[in-house]
Scaffold this active site. Structure first.
Site, mmCIF file in Angstrom:
data_model
loop_
_atom_site.group_PDB
_atom_site.id
_atom_site.type_symbol
_atom_site.label_atom_id
_atom_site.label_comp_id
_atom_site.label_asym_id
_atom_site.label_seq_id
_atom_site.Cartn_x
_atom_site.Cartn_y
_atom_site.Cartn_z
ATOM 1 N N CYS A 130 -34.678 26.213 62.401
ATOM 2 C CA CYS A 130 -33.861 25.031 62.108
ATOM 3 C C CYS A 130 -34.563 23.722 62.444
ATOM 4 C CB CYS A 130 -32.521 25.110 62.821
ATOM 5 S SG CYS A 130 -32.622 25.228 64.622
ATOM 6 N N HIS A 150 -29.132 24.054 67.800
ATOM 7 C CA HIS A 150 -29.266 23.930 66.345
ATOM 8 C C HIS A 150 -29.512 22.460 66.031
ATOM 9 C CE1 HIS A 150 -29.178 25.169 62.260
ATOM 10 N NE2 HIS A 150 -28.081 24.520 61.937
ATOM 11 N N ASP A 209 -27.021 20.265 56.200
ATOM 12 C CA ASP A 209 -27.781 21.323 56.859
ATOM 13 C C ASP A 209 -28.617 22.025 55.799
ATOM 14 O OD1 ASP A 209 -28.742 23.608 58.156
ATOM 15 O OD2 ASP A 209 -26.988 23.734 59.460
#
Length: 391
Positions: free
Chosen positions: A139, A166, A183
């Site tokens: 991520c 994250h 995202d």
């Protein structure tokens, strides 16, 4: 230089054509709604028109996820091509070349093949320009590289850190006058409750960082800030005055960014206009963050799904599959191309009662809490131990 490198790899002309097509489809469907095919007050989803700029963002997001960047649970062996998960061997020391591109840490592994055993390095690059070349990571790498692509197309972008491990970005929509959650790992836009509602995460601190901003945006991403979230925060900052301290510290850092010496070259009028614009935007964001989730308008994006990036076993180890009973139809394909369970043979990992899944989760918890391993390496180690235990 970084912007030029990003523009060299982004298929801008194609994405703009796709954005135009998306705008046209949205307009057609909105017109159908107006003609009565879907009424706003009967509980049905109302289709909105979309600006060309926002449509371009959606198509950039889809291209980045589906065509450009790749997820890496653990690196493959380049020496023999072994597809089995390698064995973690601990942190490595970055080489000068790796350090030059922001790799402050390196994960090392040993090839799983008994006839190979080669050492495998996975430098965690922070240099977004380098990531345009490697096109692989987790991520952090995804967020860094996607942020560069957004800025290359002149989207105002901020980097968002969730303290439970994250990261993603937010992009400012001038048309909607608000920040949009983006995202890239999930090809998800404007689905901020996805992490708690879909993945099952328990967030505590979520902070956005931009060229003009440092903002505590936790309220945007949680379901119950005043109750559960605030309780978790007080385990970290036990004194109620700590929240005031945090708010003041963030405001001080934000002001330092906005009033830096680099602005001296701007004329007074230009600078005043910029600060007025930022102040107005701050006020709108503060009002939106103060809205209770109960009072929020219905979301037009799916924020109820579990995590899709990474192997099914890796996601299970991290506890980010969300509600296993809501994974969708059996036998469907996940976004990362992995086939989910079939009706006749339910997946061992995705079954709550399965001893393998229970073992992996327990081992992951032990490694992260007692051994202080990073979540990613703990997941890899837990899966390796499970394979040996349940042969």
């Amino acid at each position: 230089e970084a912007r030029a490198a990003a523009l060299a790899v982004i298929p801008i002309a194609r994405l703009k054509r796709e954005a135009d097509a998306l705008v046209a489809r949205a307009a057609e469907r909105a017109a159908e709604n107006e003609r009565g095919s879907a009424r706003a007050d009967d509980g049905s989803v109302r289709v909105r028109e979309i600006s060309r700029t926002d449509a371009l963002l959606l198509r950039l997001l889809r291209w980045f996820k589906r065509e450009f960047f790749e997820w890496c649970d653990a690196p493959a062996c380049l020496a023999c091509g072994c597809a089995d998960a390698p064995r973690p061997t601990g942190p490595g020391v970055p080489t000068p070349e790796e350090a030059k591109h922001g790799a402050s840490r390196v994960e090392t592994y040993a090839c799983a093949s008994a006839t190979c055993g080669a050492s495998i390095r996975f430098p965690r690059f922070n240099d977004a320009t380098k990531l345009l070349q490697t096109r692989v990571g987790r991520c952090g790498e995804w967020a860094n590289c996607f942020a560069l692509c957004c800025r290359a197309l002149e989207f105002e972008t901020r980097w968002v850190l969730d303290w439970t491990d994250h990261v993603w970005v937010e992009v400012y929509s001038d048309e909607q006058e608000r920040w949009l959650h983006c995202d890239a790992c999930e090809d998800a836009c404007d689905a901020p409750k996805m992490y708690e509602r879909g993945w099952g995460k328990k967030l505590s601190f979520v902070v956005a960082f931009g060229k003009d901003d440092v903002v505590d945006v936790t309220r945007r991403y949680v379901l119950d800030f005043e109750g559960e979230t605030l309780g978790r925060r007080r385990l970290i900052l036990p004194d109620p005055r700590d929240e005031t301290w945090l708010k003041d510290a963030i405001a001080t850092r934000r002001d330092a960014l906005r009033f830096s010496s680099e602005r001296d070259s701007c004329s007074d009028e230009v600078e005043k206009a910029r600060l007025r614009r930022l102040s107005s935007r701050d006020a709108r964001e503060a009002r939106s963050l103060a809205v209770s989730p109960i009072d929020e308008p219905a979301s037009f994006r799916d924020d109820s799904r579990g995590r899709t990036t990474g192997s099914l076993a890796w996601r299970a180890a991290r506890g980010e599959l969300g509600d296993i009973g809501e994974l969708g139809e059996l036998g469907c394909r996940t976004d990362d191309g992995e086939t989910a369970s079939e009706p006749e043979a339910p997946s061992r990992v995705s079954t709550p009662e399965d001893p393998v899944a229970a073992f992996v989760r327990a081992e992951f918890a032990r490694l992260t809490t007692r051994e202080k391993m990073s979540p990613n390496q703990a997941a890899a180690r837990a899966l390796e131990t499970a394979r040996k235990t349940f042969k």
